[in-house]
Motif scaffolding. Sequence first.
Motif, mmCIF file in Angstrom:
data_model
loop_
_atom_site.group_PDB
_atom_site.id
_atom_site.type_symbol
_atom_site.label_atom_id
_atom_site.label_comp_id
_atom_site.label_asym_id
_atom_site.label_seq_id
_atom_site.Cartn_x
_atom_site.Cartn_y
_atom_site.Cartn_z
ATOM 1 N N GLY A 8 46.535 38.187 40.607
ATOM 2 C CA GLY A 8 45.305 38.283 39.546
ATOM 3 C C GLY A 8 44.489 39.271 40.004
ATOM 4 O O GLY A 8 43.839 39.230 41.255
ATOM 5 N N ALA A 9 44.768 40.578 39.201
ATOM 6 C CA ALA A 9 43.762 41.870 39.440
ATOM 7 C C ALA A 9 42.255 41.571 38.956
ATOM 8 O O ALA A 9 42.889 41.419 37.336
ATOM 9 C CB ALA A 9 44.747 41.964 39.137
ATOM 10 N N ALA A 10 41.329 40.918 39.545
ATOM 11 C CA ALA A 10 40.111 40.735 38.995
ATOM 12 C C ALA A 10 39.318 41.777 39.481
ATOM 13 O O ALA A 10 38.079 42.213 39.477
ATOM 14 C CB ALA A 10 39.320 39.582 40.181
ATOM 15 N N LEU A 28 32.377 36.911 40.287
ATOM 16 C CA LEU A 28 33.427 36.544 40.725
ATOM 17 C C LEU A 28 34.254 35.882 41.162
ATOM 18 O O LEU A 28 35.161 35.116 41.000
ATOM 19 C CB LEU A 28 33.686 37.081 42.674
ATOM 20 N N LEU A 29 33.026 34.480 41.923
ATOM 21 C CA LEU A 29 33.845 33.323 40.912
ATOM 22 C C LEU A 29 35.066 33.039 40.377
ATOM 23 O O LEU A 29 35.731 32.104 40.311
ATOM 24 C CB LEU A 29 33.102 32.515 41.809
ATOM 25 N N ALA A 30 33.635 32.925 38.481
ATOM 26 C CA ALA A 30 34.792 33.020 37.187
ATOM 27 C C ALA A 30 35.922 33.567 37.792
ATOM 28 O O ALA A 30 36.347 32.835 37.268
ATOM 29 C CB ALA A 30 33.262 33.294 36.083
ATOM 30 N N LEU A 31 36.103 34.407 37.906
ATOM 31 C CA LEU A 31 37.771 35.165 38.039
ATOM 32 C C LEU A 31 38.225 34.000 39.237
ATOM 33 O O LEU A 31 39.698 34.176 38.520
ATOM 34 C CB LEU A 31 37.160 36.666 38.211
ATOM 35 N N ASP A 265 34.220 42.097 33.181
ATOM 36 C CA ASP A 265 35.459 41.604 34.292
ATOM 37 C C ASP A 265 35.906 40.538 33.398
ATOM 38 O O ASP A 265 36.053 40.520 32.257
ATOM 39 C CB ASP A 265 34.147 39.906 34.654
ATOM 40 N N GLU A 266 37.523 40.753 33.787
ATOM 41 C CA GLU A 266 38.804 41.121 33.502
ATOM 42 C C GLU A 266 39.958 40.581 34.220
ATOM 43 O O GLU A 266 39.742 41.308 35.283
ATOM 44 C CB GLU A 266 39.125 41.842 32.147
ATOM 45 N N LEU A 267 40.547 39.205 34.089
ATOM 46 C CA LEU A 267 41.802 39.064 35.456
ATOM 47 C C LEU A 267 43.134 39.826 34.205
ATOM 48 O O LEU A 267 43.573 38.947 33.669
ATOM 49 C CB LEU A 267 41.854 37.852 35.247
ATOM 50 N N VAL A 268 43.464 40.138 34.681
ATOM 51 C CA VAL A 268 44.927 40.639 34.465
ATOM 52 C C VAL A 268 46.065 40.061 35.573
ATOM 53 O O VAL A 268 46.338 40.035 36.908
ATOM 54 C CB VAL A 268 45.017 41.999 34.727
ATOM 55 N N VAL A 269 47.402 39.318 35.243
ATOM 56 C CA VAL A 269 48.195 38.248 36.556
ATOM 57 C C VAL A 269 49.027 38.610 36.325
ATOM 58 O O VAL A 269 49.797 38.984 34.909
ATOM 59 C CB VAL A 269 48.114 36.605 35.578
ATOM 60 N N TYR A 270 49.713 38.917 37.371
ATOM 61 C CA TYR A 270 51.297 39.106 37.271
ATOM 62 C C TYR A 270 52.173 38.621 38.097
ATOM 63 O O TYR A 270 51.930 38.467 39.329
ATOM 64 C CB TYR A 270 51.868 40.957 37.289
#
Length: 311
Positions: A8-10, A28-31, A265-270
């Motif tokens: 997860g790139a936060a 940060l905790l929410a991410l 704030d955006e989470l990118v997942v791979y």
Amino acid sequence: MPGIVKVGAAQSGPIQKDEGRQAVVGRLLALMKEAHARGCDLVVFTELALTTFFPRYYADDRAEMDSWFETEMPGAATRPLFEFAAGNGIGFSLGYAELTPEGRHFNTQILVDKTGAVIGKYRKVHLPGHAEHEPERTFQHLEKRYFEPGDIGFPVWRTLGGVMGMCICNDRRWPETFRVMGLQGVELIMLGYNTPSGNSLKPEESAETRMHHSRLCMQAGAYQNATWVVGVAKAGEEDGHHLIAGTCIIDPDGFVVTEAETEDDELVVYDCDLDETKFLKETTFNFEAHRRVEHYRLIADRTGAKPPPED
Ligand code: ING
């Protein structure tokens, strides 16, 4: 799944000067919670993830800036991240300003495993900008004033099912950064960046050019060392100063496989399959088979460029 690390790139949106550590850690905790809900093994946070990018401010007395630094990690404000990580089996990397018990100042990134233990620390080697106030600049970039160059080099760690490395922001502009980790078999490099969208000495340079340079460095570093690269921005406007976004995950062929779409704030997942590094490490970038170190001496022996004398 062997070889797969779900990353997860936060990305962090802007952090304003008056935003306290508790509020920032809450973001940060929410991410981190979103990353856990989406099955991530690892969350990568950005450079100086706990504060605004304070090196844009000049202080005569450097000690005035110590309030932006952490004297313990975890500390009271950051402990919730470690507790959630340990309680939910998720690793993370976090960038912050480190003030050591000996009074030394570093721009630091740590790697925390799924038990919440700090297993790796990196201190930013390449400090951009300047140490004194330079009025001719449209804005200041005083990392050389507030930080020492890192004293740990570029280590890697075998954890989370692979060989992991870290670097920070300006480090990505120096190919030596990636190659030293490549020579240790790195399979995934995580880095955070706080990159102004303007050039303080070249106002005509566009934000698109800044993004191009940022991507170029990370994509080249990934391909030329057959490694994944996770680049995480602090983005958006802080106190009137805009930072580029563009958080992304890059595969060992140098392709951007996923990227952020916002400046918040955006989470990118791979799913990063570390086994995908093997083919290039065994062929095109089989360092042992192809490198000729007897011709590389200048890289380590000479700091500045010395062109041939003009006739
Ligand atoms: N920021 C910038 C970076 O290297 C910079 C500074 C931007 C230097 C563009 C040179 C060119 O991305 C940090 N924090 O290093």
